[in-house]
Enzyme design. Sequence first.
Site, PDB file in Angstrom:
ATOM      1  N   ASP A  95     -25.176  19.366  13.963  1.00 32.06           N
ATOM      2  CA  ASP A  95     -24.899  17.987  13.571  1.00 32.06           C
ATOM      3  C   ASP A  95     -25.119  17.132  14.820  1.00 32.06           C
ATOM      4  O   ASP A  95     -25.513  17.644  15.868  1.00 32.06           O
ATOM      5  CB  ASP A  95     -23.486  17.871  13.026  1.00 32.06           C
ATOM      6  CG  ASP A  95     -22.463  17.865  14.133  1.00 32.06           C
ATOM      7  OD1 ASP A  95     -21.318  17.490  13.886  1.00 32.06           O
ATOM      8  OD2 ASP A  95     -22.831  18.244  15.262  1.00 32.06           O
ATOM      9  N   ASP A 269     -22.036  22.501   3.776  1.00 27.90           N
ATOM     10  CA  ASP A 269     -21.316  23.170   4.868  1.00 27.90           C
ATOM     11  C   ASP A 269     -19.845  22.789   4.777  1.00 27.90           C
ATOM     12  O   ASP A 269     -19.524  21.671   4.340  1.00 27.90           O
ATOM     13  CB  ASP A 269     -21.858  22.708   6.237  1.00 27.90           C
ATOM     14  CG  ASP A 269     -21.124  21.464   6.727  1.00 27.90           C
ATOM     15  OD1 ASP A 269     -21.560  20.364   6.363  1.00 27.90           O
ATOM     16  OD2 ASP A 269     -20.103  21.609   7.437  1.00 27.90           O
ATOM     17  N   CYS A 307     -14.451  41.883  -6.113  1.00 34.03           N
ATOM     18  CA  CYS A 307     -15.293  41.664  -4.926  1.00 34.03           C
ATOM     19  C   CYS A 307     -15.667  42.999  -4.300  1.00 34.03           C
ATOM     20  O   CYS A 307     -14.838  43.912  -4.218  1.00 34.03           O
ATOM     21  CB  CYS A 307     -14.515  40.816  -3.912  1.00 34.03           C
ATOM     22  SG  CYS A 307     -15.441  40.475  -2.398  1.00 34.03           S
ATOM     23  N   CYS A 309     -16.878  43.280  -1.108  1.00 33.25           N
ATOM     24  CA  CYS A 309     -17.094  43.060   0.328  1.00 33.25           C
ATOM     25  C   CYS A 309     -16.348  44.109   1.144  1.00 33.25           C
ATOM     26  O   CYS A 309     -15.483  44.843   0.630  1.00 33.25           O
ATOM     27  CB  CYS A 309     -16.653  41.655   0.724  1.00 33.25           C
ATOM     28  SG  CYS A 309     -14.903  41.479   1.129  1.00 33.25           S
ATOM     29  N   CYS A 312     -12.538  44.019   0.773  1.00 34.38           N
ATOM     30  CA  CYS A 312     -11.995  44.423  -0.534  1.00 34.38           C
ATOM     31  C   CYS A 312     -12.256  45.883  -0.845  1.00 34.38           C
ATOM     32  O   CYS A 312     -11.543  46.485  -1.658  1.00 34.38           O
ATOM     33  CB  CYS A 312     -12.576  43.536  -1.630  1.00 34.38           C
ATOM     34  SG  CYS A 312     -12.068  41.817  -1.398  1.00 34.38           S
ATOM     35  N   HIS A 338     -13.986  38.030   4.000  1.00 31.21           N
ATOM     36  CA  HIS A 338     -13.952  37.925   2.533  1.00 31.21           C
ATOM     37  C   HIS A 338     -14.262  36.501   2.063  1.00 31.21           C
ATOM     38  O   HIS A 338     -15.072  36.298   1.148  1.00 31.21           O
ATOM     39  CB  HIS A 338     -12.583  38.347   1.972  1.00 31.21           C
ATOM     40  CG  HIS A 338     -12.458  37.954   0.526  1.00 31.21           C
ATOM     41  ND1 HIS A 338     -13.038  38.665  -0.508  1.00 31.21           N
ATOM     42  CD2 HIS A 338     -11.891  36.867  -0.034  1.00 31.21           C
ATOM     43  CE1 HIS A 338     -12.818  38.043  -1.653  1.00 31.21           C
ATOM     44  NE2 HIS A 338     -12.129  36.945  -1.410  1.00 31.21           N
TER      45      HIS A 338
HETATM   46  C1  LIG Z   1     -23.068  14.218  11.932  1.00 30.99           C
HETATM   47  N1  LIG Z   1     -22.834  13.114  11.002  1.00 30.99           N
HETATM   48  C2  LIG Z   1     -21.992  13.200   9.968  1.00 30.99           C
HETATM   49  N2  LIG Z   1     -21.204  14.299   9.813  1.00 30.99           N
HETATM   50  C3  LIG Z   1     -20.333  14.314   8.748  1.00 30.99           C
HETATM   51  C4  LIG Z   1     -19.465  15.410   8.600  1.00 30.99           C
HETATM   52  C5  LIG Z   1     -18.557  15.419   7.540  1.00 30.99           C
HETATM   53  N3  LIG Z   1     -17.582  16.328   7.200  1.00 30.99           N
HETATM   54  C6  LIG Z   1     -16.975  15.805   6.112  1.00 30.99           C
HETATM   55  N4  LIG Z   1     -15.928  16.357   5.478  1.00 30.99           N
HETATM   56  C7  LIG Z   1     -15.289  17.549   6.000  1.00 30.99           C
HETATM   57  N5  LIG Z   1     -17.526  14.626   5.729  1.00 30.99           N
HETATM   58  C8  LIG Z   1     -18.522  14.351   6.613  1.00 30.99           C
HETATM   59  C9  LIG Z   1     -19.383  13.262   6.747  1.00 30.99           C
HETATM   60  C10 LIG Z   1     -20.279  13.241   7.824  1.00 30.99           C
HETATM   61  C11 LIG Z   1     -21.155  12.105   8.035  1.00 30.99           C
HETATM   62  O1  LIG Z   1     -21.161  11.111   7.277  1.00 30.99           O
HETATM   63  N6  LIG Z   1     -21.981  12.129   9.128  1.00 30.99           N
HETATM   64 ZN   LIG Z   2     -13.873  40.583  -0.742  1.00 31.85          ZN
END
Ligand SMILES: CNc1nc2cc3nc(NC)[nH]c3cc2c(=O)[nH]1
Ligand SMILES: [Zn+2]
Length: 375
Positions: A95, A269, A307, A309, A312, A338
Amino acid sequence: MAPAIRYEHIKTCKQSGARLGRVHTPHGVIETPTFMPVGTQATVKTMSPEELKEMDAQIILSNTYHLFLRPGHNIIREAGGLHKFMNWDRPILTDSGGFQVFSLSEMRKISEEGVHFRSHLNGDKKFLSPEVAMEIQNSLGSDIMMAFDECPPFPAEYEYVKKSLERTSRWAERCLEAHARPHDQGLFAIVQGGMHEDLRKQSAADLTSMDFPGYAIGGLSVGEPKHLMYEVLDYTVPLLPTNKPRYLMGVGSPDALIEGSIRGVDMFDCVLPTRIARNGTTMTSQGRLVVRNANFASDFGPLDPACDCYTCRNYSRAYLRHLIKADETFGLRLTTYHNLHFLIQLMHNVRQAIMDDRLLDFRDEFFEQYGLHDN
Ligand SMILES: CNc1nc2cc3nc(NC)[nH]c3cc2c(=O)[nH]1
Ligand SMILES: [Zn+2]
């Protein structure tokens, strides 16, 4: 030169409109929809690369903010890049640091230039900007890099969200200019615009006119109700090009992964599976199971009977509860293994359901079994 990141559409589910695809990267192919385990500080906490491969993790995520502060991106560049540094030869997505600045650091000041802040580790003065975020990610050598953006808080004033998305669009342009190797490292732009359809349209129009290799949907999973997130997806995903990957940031609960896939998202993610594992909460086919609870003290069955894995197949709930209560790190490893396996397997089943044109039926069956009634 062929672009390093290429999206290959395989098929669209006749029942749900979800899509099956492949993202081609310099470190291999990713079958989508896919869940990406998060390795914030160059490791997916308590997991080895071999274990991640064993559970078929196709791509992992690492955080620019954390690696910038510690050990520093110059060390990782001298090591030959993040793949070499952490012994992971499959794709890595990094990121751009903006989100962590706002969630972790104090004393931050945002301006057109970038963000001044103090390290949450030692208070050192630091600065992140589109140019610095590109320099750091180029040093890390990630296959997919994220543009430097601002994720507005939730809730936020309409005017603030509008001003913020316009700056994020100007920052995206600066990222493209600063990106050393635009063709052999995939730079994704991040669509903002909060919970407002007109602002999402404006952000998507700005960014798709700059032709990025892929697009992330940001500004969600920031505390808004889930139905609102789905509503924003309903009108934002169709604004994105069909021949590019779509990545929904920060989303990883089982229901949200399925609902996001139905709406055409390819990549997800979330720290959830690894974070809750560390306090003994697991995701099983029958729903959430807090294995540290007393009622599992002499339950000698597997964590999840459905599961297959490593955890488990070899250990009981009683043993897992004992390890977690005794604060034994092996317990964290077993619950993490897990939970990651569970989500990776869930996405495998989502891809199969798309192949069989039955993702809506799959959702209903999964929600019923997992104990998720109409939420
Ligand atoms: C790297 N830029 C960027 N990362 C994010 C990570 C995030 N993680 C969440 N929830 C856990 N919302 C998110 C929004 C952004 C987002 O709008 N921009
Ligand atoms: Zn498992």
